[in-house]
Design a protein around this motif. Structure first.
Motif, mmCIF file in Angstrom:
data_model
loop_
_atom_site.group_PDB
_atom_site.id
_atom_site.type_symbol
_atom_site.label_atom_id
_atom_site.label_comp_id
_atom_site.label_asym_id
_atom_site.label_seq_id
_atom_site.Cartn_x
_atom_site.Cartn_y
_atom_site.Cartn_z
ATOM 1 N N GLU A 23 0.832 -1.211 0.000
ATOM 2 C CA GLU A 23 0.000 0.000 0.000
ATOM 3 C C GLU A 23 0.867 1.261 0.000
ATOM 4 N N ALA A 24 2.133 1.144 0.386
ATOM 5 C CA ALA A 24 3.006 2.322 0.467
ATOM 6 C C ALA A 24 4.285 2.110 -0.339
ATOM 7 N N LEU A 25 4.230 1.269 -1.363
ATOM 8 C CA LEU A 25 5.411 0.964 -2.194
ATOM 9 C C LEU A 25 6.616 0.605 -1.317
ATOM 10 N N ALA A 27 7.452 1.601 1.566
ATOM 11 C CA ALA A 27 8.107 2.683 2.331
ATOM 12 C C ALA A 27 8.558 2.111 3.668
ATOM 13 N N LYS A 59 6.777 -3.743 -8.409
ATOM 14 C CA LYS A 59 6.692 -2.291 -8.632
ATOM 15 C C LYS A 59 7.727 -1.510 -7.812
ATOM 16 N N ALA A 63 10.256 2.597 -1.821
ATOM 17 C CA ALA A 63 10.199 3.984 -2.300
ATOM 18 C C ALA A 63 10.740 4.962 -1.258
ATOM 19 N N GLY A 64 11.533 4.465 -0.333
ATOM 20 C CA GLY A 64 12.211 5.371 0.596
ATOM 21 C C GLY A 64 11.714 5.236 2.012
ATOM 22 N N ALA A 65 12.267 6.083 2.888
ATOM 23 C CA ALA A 65 11.762 6.156 4.258
ATOM 24 C C ALA A 65 10.306 6.579 4.188
ATOM 25 N N ASP A 66 9.533 6.199 5.191
ATOM 26 C CA ASP A 66 8.105 6.521 5.200
ATOM 27 C C ASP A 66 7.924 8.008 5.513
ATOM 28 N N ILE A 67 7.559 8.756 4.472
ATOM 29 C CA ILE A 67 7.474 10.219 4.603
ATOM 30 C C ILE A 67 6.361 10.600 5.573
ATOM 31 N N LYS A 68 5.284 9.809 5.558
ATOM 32 C CA LYS A 68 4.156 10.147 6.445
ATOM 33 C C LYS A 68 4.545 9.970 7.909
ATOM 34 N N GLY A 108 15.772 6.097 0.978
ATOM 35 C CA GLY A 108 16.204 5.030 1.887
ATOM 36 C C GLY A 108 16.156 3.658 1.240
ATOM 37 N N GLU A 111 19.319 3.378 -0.482
ATOM 38 C CA GLU A 111 20.377 3.267 0.541
ATOM 39 C C GLU A 111 20.445 1.861 1.128
ATOM 40 N N GLU A 131 15.693 12.868 -1.924
ATOM 41 C CA GLU A 131 15.458 13.573 -0.658
ATOM 42 C C GLU A 131 15.488 15.087 -0.804
ATOM 43 N N GLY A 139 20.076 10.191 4.341
ATOM 44 C CA GLY A 139 20.513 10.103 5.743
ATOM 45 C C GLY A 139 20.924 8.714 6.171
HETATM 46 C C1 HXC Z 1 5.262 7.093 2.427
HETATM 47 C C2 HXC Z 1 4.809 6.553 0.250
HETATM 48 C C3 HXC Z 1 6.161 6.723 -0.095
HETATM 49 C C4 HXC Z 1 7.070 7.104 0.942
HETATM 50 C C5 HXC Z 1 5.087 6.155 -1.863
HETATM 51 N N1 HXC Z 1 4.179 6.206 -0.868
HETATM 52 N N2 HXC Z 1 6.301 6.479 -1.420
HETATM 53 N N3 HXC Z 1 4.367 6.734 1.510
HETATM 54 N N4 HXC Z 1 6.574 7.273 2.179
HETATM 55 N N5 HXC Z 1 8.382 7.243 0.719
HETATM 56 C C6 HXC Z 1 2.750 5.934 -0.942
HETATM 57 C C7 HXC Z 1 2.003 7.058 -1.629
HETATM 58 O O1 HXC Z 1 1.752 8.105 -0.700
HETATM 59 C C8 HXC Z 1 0.744 6.353 -2.058
HETATM 60 O O2 HXC Z 1 -0.096 6.219 -0.947
HETATM 61 C C9 HXC Z 1 1.243 4.967 -2.441
HETATM 62 O O3 HXC Z 1 2.509 4.799 -1.776
HETATM 63 C C10 HXC Z 1 1.484 4.819 -3.936
HETATM 64 O O4 HXC Z 1 2.341 5.859 -4.337
HETATM 65 P P1 HXC Z 1 2.016 6.823 -5.578
HETATM 66 O O5 HXC Z 1 2.810 8.064 -5.371
HETATM 67 O O6 HXC Z 1 0.546 6.965 -5.771
HETATM 68 O O7 HXC Z 1 2.607 5.939 -6.787
HETATM 69 P P2 HXC Z 1 3.183 6.456 -8.175
HETATM 70 O O8 HXC Z 1 2.341 7.560 -8.736
HETATM 71 O O9 HXC Z 1 3.404 5.224 -8.969
HETATM 72 O O10 HXC Z 1 4.598 7.117 -7.828
HETATM 73 C C11 HXC Z 1 5.647 6.311 -7.350
HETATM 74 C C12 HXC Z 1 6.777 7.197 -6.776
HETATM 75 C C13 HXC Z 1 6.199 8.150 -5.709
HETATM 76 C C14 HXC Z 1 7.449 7.984 -7.895
HETATM 77 C C15 HXC Z 1 7.804 6.220 -6.159
HETATM 78 O O11 HXC Z 1 5.403 7.388 -4.796
HETATM 79 C C16 HXC Z 1 7.245 8.868 -4.916
HETATM 80 O O12 HXC Z 1 7.841 9.834 -5.396
HETATM 81 N N6 HXC Z 1 7.452 8.476 -3.648
HETATM 82 C C17 HXC Z 1 8.338 9.146 -2.748
HETATM 83 C C18 HXC Z 1 9.787 8.839 -3.098
HETATM 84 C C19 HXC Z 1 10.733 9.577 -2.147
HETATM 85 O O13 HXC Z 1 10.727 10.815 -2.066
HETATM 86 N N7 HXC Z 1 11.531 8.825 -1.400
HETATM 87 C C20 HXC Z 1 12.516 9.364 -0.481
HETATM 88 C C21 HXC Z 1 11.906 9.467 0.879
HETATM 89 S S1 HXC Z 1 12.969 10.255 2.030
HETATM 90 P P3 HXC Z 1 -1.642 6.707 -1.001
HETATM 91 O O14 HXC Z 1 -2.103 6.482 0.392
HETATM 92 O O15 HXC Z 1 -1.623 8.105 -1.466
HETATM 93 O O16 HXC Z 1 -2.223 5.757 -2.014
HETATM 94 C C22 HXC Z 1 14.068 9.088 2.449
HETATM 95 C C23 HXC Z 1 15.090 9.503 3.442
HETATM 96 C C24 HXC Z 1 15.994 8.379 3.809
HETATM 97 O O17 HXC Z 1 14.027 7.982 2.019
HETATM 98 C C25 HXC Z 1 16.927 8.785 4.881
HETATM 99 C C26 HXC Z 1 17.106 7.730 5.933
HETATM 100 C C27 HXC Z 1 15.941 7.615 6.824
#
Ligand code: HXC
Length: 257
Positions: A23-25, A27, A59, A63-68, A108, A111, A131, A139
């Protein structure tokens, strides 16, 4: 042991961990990291496991650390909880871990894949450190491991723009070991892990340690370290078995001792 956010199984001597928050790819939230920590600790101490495969879904690897989960944290929360501290579990493992990456490996997720010993990528794999678009920076080692893997120019390009790169670019740049068709990814990763798991475990662990030392020391120090490990393997029965098997034209039967 059953988990909510990962699925764990063994296939012969291969330990398989699948990140499983579709549900959160995939995360990476605190629960997933805790479960991953647990599952890896179990494989580390399980004599029946010689190599681990870490994978995600078709898929998304992750997709990284859980942003929410992250967005409301303050500095003191992040600092005192050391919320990334536990992520190092993958990098600390002694047994080899292969990342089998299909789809997104971002932030993440990229990473964690880079903490593994090598990455097998599906042709659909996409890597990035986005990020910067969230107002932060990698990070969990991204600025360091990506730079060592692909060099300064491409690491800066990826980390400063947040752009994604596909499997071919990642292979060309040295981030991934091999690209395989998406449909074959898990079979290929498991087969590769089974090959590694069929070797002498002390030799495998020392080989991993020696390669990793290349990133931590001078060439002279690394070579001295390698030589010490090499000599020490002559204290194992597996060295005799491996060399006798070659001379006797048969397959070795390693006892991991
Ligand atoms: C929380 C996430 C998420 C994330 C995706 N989702 N990535 N939730 N944290 N990192 C959730 C979406 O909110 C959505 O939930 C569901 O997964 C499907 O994602 P969509 O965006 O609808 O899918 P799509 O359009 O196919 O786009 C895919 C994507 C995009 C390009 C990968 O999801 C995206 O850009 N995600 C964030 C990638 C990111 O910025 N990662 C770095 C995070 S920071 P809902 O509920 O809306 O359906 C990080 C820091 C690490 O990682 C440092 C160490 C801790």
């Amino acid at each position: 042991m059953t988990y909510d956010t990962i699925a764990v199984e063994t296939q012969g001597r291969v330990g398989l961990i699948r990140l499983n928050r579709p549900e959160a790819l995939n995360a990476l939230n605190a629960q997933l990291i805790a479960e991953l920590d647990d599952a890896l600790a179990e494989f580390e101490s399980n004599d029946g496991v010689g190599c681990v495969v870490l994978t995600g879904s078709e898929k998304a690897f992750a997709a990284g650390a859980d942003i929410k989960e992250m967005r409301d944290k303050g500095f003191v929360d992040a600092f005192l909880d050391d919320f990334i501290g536990r992520w190092d579990v993958v990098a600390r493992a002694r047994k080899p871990i292969i990342a089998a990456v299909s789809g997104f490996a971002l932030g993440g997720g990229c990473e964690i894949a880079m903490m593994c010993d090598f990455i097998l990528a599906a042709d659909t794999a996409v890597f990035g450190q986005p990020e910067i678009k969230l107002g932060v920076i990698p990070g969990a080692g991204g600025t360091q491991r990506l730079t060592r893997a692909v060099g300064k120019a491409k690491a800066m390009d990826l980390i400063l723009t947040g752009r994604m790169m596909g499997a071919e670019e990642a292979e060309r740049a040295g981030l991934v070991a091999r690209i395989v068709p998406a449909a074959d990814l898990l079979a290929e990763a498991t087969k590769t892990a089974a090959t590694i798991a069929s070797m002498s475990l002390p030799a495998v662990i020392m080989a991993k340690e020696a390669v990793n030392r290349a990133f931590e020391s001078t060439l002279a120090e690394g070579i001295r370290h390698e030589r010490g490990l090499f000599y020490s393997l002559f204290a194992t029965g597996d060295q005799k078995e491996g060399m006798n098997a070659f001379v006797e034209k048969r397959k070795p039967a390693f006892a991991n001792r």
